[in-house]
Write a protein that holds these residues in place. Structure first.
Motif, mmCIF file in Angstrom:
data_model
loop_
_atom_site.group_PDB
_atom_site.id
_atom_site.type_symbol
_atom_site.label_atom_id
_atom_site.label_comp_id
_atom_site.label_asym_id
_atom_site.label_seq_id
_atom_site.Cartn_x
_atom_site.Cartn_y
_atom_site.Cartn_z
ATOM 1 N N UNK A 147 0.830 -1.199 0.000
ATOM 2 C CA UNK A 147 0.000 0.000 0.000
ATOM 3 C C UNK A 147 0.869 1.255 0.000
ATOM 4 N N UNK A 148 0.483 2.226 -0.832
ATOM 5 C CA UNK A 148 1.161 3.515 -0.906
ATOM 6 C C UNK A 148 0.328 4.588 -0.204
ATOM 7 N N UNK A 149 1.016 5.544 0.436
ATOM 8 C CA UNK A 149 0.345 6.626 1.158
ATOM 9 C C UNK A 149 0.899 7.970 0.688
ATOM 10 N N UNK A 150 0.009 8.962 0.572
ATOM 11 C CA UNK A 150 0.445 10.316 0.222
ATOM 12 C C UNK A 150 0.665 11.158 1.476
ATOM 13 N N UNK A 151 1.466 12.202 1.307
ATOM 14 C CA UNK A 151 1.704 13.203 2.349
ATOM 15 C C UNK A 151 1.340 14.561 1.748
ATOM 16 N N UNK A 152 0.371 15.248 2.333
ATOM 17 C CA UNK A 152 -0.105 16.505 1.759
ATOM 18 C C UNK A 152 0.778 17.694 2.089
ATOM 19 N N UNK A 160 4.089 0.581 2.352
ATOM 20 C CA UNK A 160 4.054 -0.529 3.303
ATOM 21 C C UNK A 160 3.925 -1.819 2.501
ATOM 22 N N UNK A 161 4.961 -2.641 2.442
ATOM 23 C CA UNK A 161 4.906 -3.879 1.650
ATOM 24 C C UNK A 161 4.064 -4.947 2.331
ATOM 25 N N UNK A 162 3.570 -5.876 1.522
ATOM 26 C CA UNK A 162 2.834 -7.032 2.044
ATOM 27 C C UNK A 162 3.616 -8.284 1.671
ATOM 28 N N UNK A 166 0.964 -12.494 3.596
ATOM 29 C CA UNK A 166 -0.037 -11.478 3.875
ATOM 30 C C UNK A 166 0.270 -10.580 5.049
ATOM 31 N N UNK A 167 1.486 -10.645 5.570
ATOM 32 C CA UNK A 167 1.852 -9.805 6.706
ATOM 33 C C UNK A 167 2.512 -8.507 6.227
ATOM 34 N N UNK A 168 2.101 -7.345 6.739
ATOM 35 C CA UNK A 168 2.749 -6.076 6.367
ATOM 36 C C UNK A 168 4.187 -6.030 6.864
#
Length: 310
Positions: A147-152, A160-162, A166-168
């Motif tokens: 999952x990718x996250x933005x910073x405003x 965050x890799x999986x 299935x574990x982050x």
């Protein structure tokens, strides 16, 4: 429901004042004639912002300032509180990983990201992605690897890799270059989606949408995709829906190389009140969050999801 710390709430509201304020435009949403839009109230919510599609007509939505997570059923038109989180959390953008049974949630001004179990609601992991004094973790998108996250507030994305089971795994930071790296505005990178190996991000201040290389961080503008006060994004095939806080959602058709787009449709509803994010549910309906942020703090008696034709 337990009470959240008042000091944290007030600090969050102060930080939220960084949003580009064009209240007259927000206060007068465009209307669509003959609307048959569906309203699903988030019972007991004190604010709202993010939404994620689950399986079938299921969706997940968050209480922005309290951090709690709701689970809804668009087919039944119902929603209920699903996860009552610890004090001090927020819930901005979110995405559901149905393959691994995980819900990724951006933690806003806490600088954190949270991972919850989709079945039980249990916390799987918490990440401190950035210093809360400097960053705002706003939205998230799913790829096959994580999952990718933005910073405003910073020219950064977080990943965050999986793992195979299935574990982050441990989070990492990607520094951006090019037009998406411009943080001269008060509120910058916002919504995010993944198109194969390319990321697509929205920039609130510029009203533009960019592609980002997830390896190098290099970015380029997608010509023709103009979205004033751009917020959440939804991508399905070559169609991109972009939510903006002028009470509408714009649907674009992107070219295969993601270099340009053409506006196909503008979706409005008299029920929209500061829409922020959206999710495509049942493959043919668009669920849009009403954040009611025309006033700060928001004072709406209810917070809801509006389901419209995409």
């Amino acid at each position: 429901m337990h009470r959240k710390p008042q000091r944290f709430f007030l600090a969050t509201l102060l930080a939220l004042s960084l949003l580009p304020l064009s209240l007259p435009a927000w206060a007068h949403p465009a209307h669509a004639a003959g609307t048959a839009d569906q309203v699903i109230v988030l019972p007991g919510a004190t604010s709202a912002e993010g939404i994620a599609a689950g399986s079938g007509g299921t969706f997940y939505a968050g209480d922005l300032f309290n951090g709690d997570i709701f689970r809804g059923d668009a087919r039944r038109g119902t929603a209920e509180r699903f996860i009552d989180v610890p004090d001090g959390r927020m819930a901005a953008g979110m995405v559901a990983d149905l393959r691994h049974g995980l819900l990724f949630v951006a933690g806003g001004f806490t600088g954190q990201a949270y991972v919850y179990d989709l079945k039980s609601g249990a916390e799987v992991a918490t990440y401190q992605l950035t210093d809360p004094q400097n960053g705002l973790v706003n939205d998230t998108a799913l790829t096959r690897d994580g999952a990718w996250f933005t910073d405003s507030l910073q020219a950064k994305l977080y990943f965050v890799p999986i793992g195979r089971k299935g574990a982050p795994g441990p989070a990492r930071t990607l520094n951006l270059t090019g037009p998406a790296a411009d943080t001269s505005g008060e509120f910058n990178l916002n919504g995010i989606q993944a198109a194969g190996r390319t990321l697509i991000v929205a920039h609130t201040t510029h009203g533009k949408v960019y592609t980002v290389d997830p390896v190098t961080g290099a970015s380029k503008v997608i010509e023709g995709v103009d979205v004033p006060n751009a917020d959440g994004l939804v991508l399905s095939g070559n169609r991109l829906w972009a939510v903006n806080s002028t009470s509408q959602v714009s649907r674009f058709r992107l070219d295969p190389r993601l270099t340009s787009g053409v506006l196909e449709k503008t979706i409005t509803s008299p029920l929209f009140d500061f829409p922020t994010t959206a999710a495509l549910i049942d493959r043919h309906r668009l669920a849009v969050v009403n954040a009611h942020l025309t006033t700060i703090p928001p004072t709406s008696p209810t917070y809801e999801v509006i389901v419209v034709e995409p």
